[in-house]
Design a protein around this motif. Structure first.
Motif, PDB file in Angstrom:
ATOM      1  N   LYS A 103       0.779  -1.180   0.079  1.00  0.00           N
ATOM      2  CA  LYS A 103      -0.007   0.074   0.040  1.00  0.00           C
ATOM      3  C   LYS A 103       0.871   1.198   0.018  1.00  0.00           C
ATOM      4  O   LYS A 103       0.429   2.405  -0.599  1.00  0.00           O
ATOM      5  CB  LYS A 103      -0.889  -0.028   1.164  1.00  0.00           C
ATOM      6  CG  LYS A 103      -1.927   0.926   1.366  1.00  0.00           C
ATOM      7  CD  LYS A 103      -3.073   0.851   2.297  1.00  0.00           C
ATOM      8  CE  LYS A 103      -2.639   1.270   3.519  1.00  0.00           C
ATOM      9  NZ  LYS A 103      -3.867   1.407   4.524  1.00  0.00           N
ATOM     10  N   GLU A 104       1.947   1.344   0.603  1.00  0.00           N
ATOM     11  CA  GLU A 104       2.817   2.376   0.809  1.00  0.00           C
ATOM     12  C   GLU A 104       3.312   2.735  -0.658  1.00  0.00           C
ATOM     13  O   GLU A 104       3.542   4.011  -1.061  1.00  0.00           O
ATOM     14  CB  GLU A 104       4.219   2.008   1.648  1.00  0.00           C
ATOM     15  CG  GLU A 104       4.032   1.852   3.085  1.00  0.00           C
ATOM     16  CD  GLU A 104       3.165   0.548   3.477  1.00  0.00           C
ATOM     17  OE1 GLU A 104       3.129  -0.267   2.707  1.00  0.00           O
ATOM     18  OE2 GLU A 104       2.904   0.707   4.677  1.00  0.00           O
ATOM     19  N   GLU A 105       3.753   1.450  -1.729  1.00  0.00           N
ATOM     20  CA  GLU A 105       4.033   1.806  -2.985  1.00  0.00           C
ATOM     21  C   GLU A 105       3.030   2.757  -3.678  1.00  0.00           C
ATOM     22  O   GLU A 105       3.184   3.534  -4.533  1.00  0.00           O
ATOM     23  CB  GLU A 105       4.659   0.740  -3.508  1.00  0.00           C
ATOM     24  CG  GLU A 105       5.180   0.722  -5.041  1.00  0.00           C
ATOM     25  CD  GLU A 105       5.491  -0.370  -5.644  1.00  0.00           C
ATOM     26  OE1 GLU A 105       6.144  -0.124  -6.796  1.00  0.00           O
ATOM     27  OE2 GLU A 105       5.349  -1.354  -5.164  1.00  0.00           O
ATOM     28  N   SER A 106       1.849   2.168  -3.442  1.00  0.00           N
ATOM     29  CA  SER A 106       0.795   2.741  -4.219  1.00  0.00           C
ATOM     30  C   SER A 106       0.664   4.212  -3.583  1.00  0.00           C
ATOM     31  O   SER A 106       0.001   5.405  -4.452  1.00  0.00           O
ATOM     32  CB  SER A 106      -0.342   2.021  -4.194  1.00  0.00           C
ATOM     33  OG  SER A 106      -0.976   2.084  -2.878  1.00  0.00           O
ATOM     34  N   ALA A 107       0.875   4.567  -2.479  1.00  0.00           N
ATOM     35  CA  ALA A 107       0.489   5.840  -1.866  1.00  0.00           C
ATOM     36  C   ALA A 107       1.738   6.861  -2.566  1.00  0.00           C
ATOM     37  O   ALA A 107       1.502   7.819  -2.850  1.00  0.00           O
ATOM     38  CB  ALA A 107       0.972   5.970  -0.412  1.00  0.00           C
ATOM     39  N   GLU A 162      -0.023  11.930   8.698  1.00  0.00           N
ATOM     40  CA  GLU A 162      -0.687  10.505   9.057  1.00  0.00           C
ATOM     41  C   GLU A 162       0.300   9.437   9.021  1.00  0.00           C
ATOM     42  O   GLU A 162       0.277   8.532   9.690  1.00  0.00           O
ATOM     43  CB  GLU A 162      -1.836  10.183   8.078  1.00  0.00           C
ATOM     44  CG  GLU A 162      -2.668   8.850   8.570  1.00  0.00           C
ATOM     45  CD  GLU A 162      -3.914   8.604   7.638  1.00  0.00           C
ATOM     46  OE1 GLU A 162      -4.532   7.563   7.600  1.00  0.00           O
ATOM     47  OE2 GLU A 162      -3.961   9.436   6.724  1.00  0.00           O
ATOM     48  N   VAL A 163       1.141   9.348   8.024  1.00  0.00           N
ATOM     49  CA  VAL A 163       2.103   8.289   7.970  1.00  0.00           C
ATOM     50  C   VAL A 163       3.754   8.620   7.979  1.00  0.00           C
ATOM     51  O   VAL A 163       4.455   7.854   8.267  1.00  0.00           O
ATOM     52  CB  VAL A 163       1.797   7.788   6.295  1.00  0.00           C
ATOM     53  CG1 VAL A 163       2.708   6.257   6.234  1.00  0.00           C
ATOM     54  CG2 VAL A 163       0.216   7.608   6.078  1.00  0.00           C
ATOM     55  N   ALA A 164       4.177   9.951   7.957  1.00  0.00           N
ATOM     56  CA  ALA A 164       5.254  10.099   7.960  1.00  0.00           C
ATOM     57  C   ALA A 164       6.206   9.650   9.023  1.00  0.00           C
ATOM     58  O   ALA A 164       7.431   9.324   8.724  1.00  0.00           O
ATOM     59  CB  ALA A 164       5.805  11.588   7.628  1.00  0.00           C
ATOM     60  N   ASP A 165       5.784   9.592  10.258  1.00  0.00           N
ATOM     61  CA  ASP A 165       6.362   8.932  11.446  1.00  0.00           C
ATOM     62  C   ASP A 165       6.527   7.438  11.438  1.00  0.00           C
ATOM     63  O   ASP A 165       7.390   6.916  12.262  1.00  0.00           O
ATOM     64  CB  ASP A 165       5.643   9.166  12.521  1.00  0.00           C
ATOM     65  CG  ASP A 165       5.628  10.690  13.239  1.00  0.00           C
ATOM     66  OD1 ASP A 165       6.495  11.489  12.595  1.00  0.00           O
ATOM     67  OD2 ASP A 165       4.903  11.188  13.845  1.00  0.00           O
TER      68      ASP A 165
END
Length: 244
Positions: A103-107, A162-165
């Protein structure tokens, strides 16, 4: 499948299943390395003359990537599941992993797509004064915010918060996005200084970062209040006071 090709002098093959089995055996036995390890992969990529579309299946990458972008922007990263993405794309859930490893790659792909929606061309358009171009850029963004009912916000800022940490790759991509955006604003401010429309003593790098940061905060408040009050305050403060 009707593709026909020869593998290291073998007879023409018409079955994708047989081809894959042969490639696997070549790889396992080392036979595929007789002429160099890279010889195995052109066999796979030559199917139907389309690299990466083995077994004649049409790629659904575009549909999945666009659906991921829209779902992340509307729902956020954590609230979006793979099934939400594939459901919106109208493809089986397993299709996602044919094109993205996570999912990270699609983000990361979604961030790239989002950049194309931000009206950066307004900042570099020729024939208009620099500060007018800057105002047009943020007017474009504010219209999108108001027209969409003060939802979604900025995908770069959303993913950053939301996700950087938790994901170094996403954090780096978010930082790169903000750096590029601030650089475009800085260039506009430098042009304004050169044309005498802006105080030459102004630190354009710090000012560009401030303007971008103020805009990101503006979107958060607009979403919380469901009103244009913060947007109006941004324009008054930046263009009527700061950049006079």
């Amino acid at each position: 499948m009707t593709s026909r090709l020869e593998v290291y002098g073998a007879s023409p093959i018409t079955s994708g299943a047989v081809l894959w089995l042969l490639v696997r055996r070549l790889s396992a036995s080392g036979a595929g390395r007789i002429h160099g390890e890279a010889k195995i992969w052109p066999v796979i990529l030559s199917l139907n003359g389309k690299g990466g579309q083995a077994m004649g299946r049409a790629s659904k990458r575009e549909e999945i990537a666009q659906a991921a972008f829209e779902q992340f922007h509307a729902r956020g990263f954590n609230a979006t599941g793979i099934s939400d993405i594939t459901g919106a794309a109208g493809v089986p859930k397993g299709s996602f992993y044919n094109h993205f490893s996570s999912k990270e790659e699609s983000a990361l792909e979604a961030l790239s797509r989002y950049a194309g929606t931000l009206g950066f061309d307004l900042l570099t358009a020729s024939g208009k004064p620099p500060l007018e171009r800057l105002r047009a850029h943020f007017a474009f963004l504010s219209k999108d915010t108001v027209d969409n009912g003060y939802v979604r916000g900025c995908l770069v800022g959303n993913l950053g918060a939301e996700v950087a940490d938790h994901s170094e790759e996403i954090r780096a991509a978010v930082k790169g996005g903000f750096d590029s955006w601030a650089a475009l604003i800085r260039n506009v401010l430098s042009e304004a200084q050169e044309e005498g429309d802006l105080d030459g003593a102004m630190d354009v790098e710090a000012t560009a970062l401030f303007i971008l940061s103020a805009w990101e905060g503006t979107l958060i408040v607009a979403r919380a209040e469901k009103s244009a009050a913060s947007v109006d305050a941004f324009f008054r403060t930046v263009f009527d006071l700061l950049l006079r």
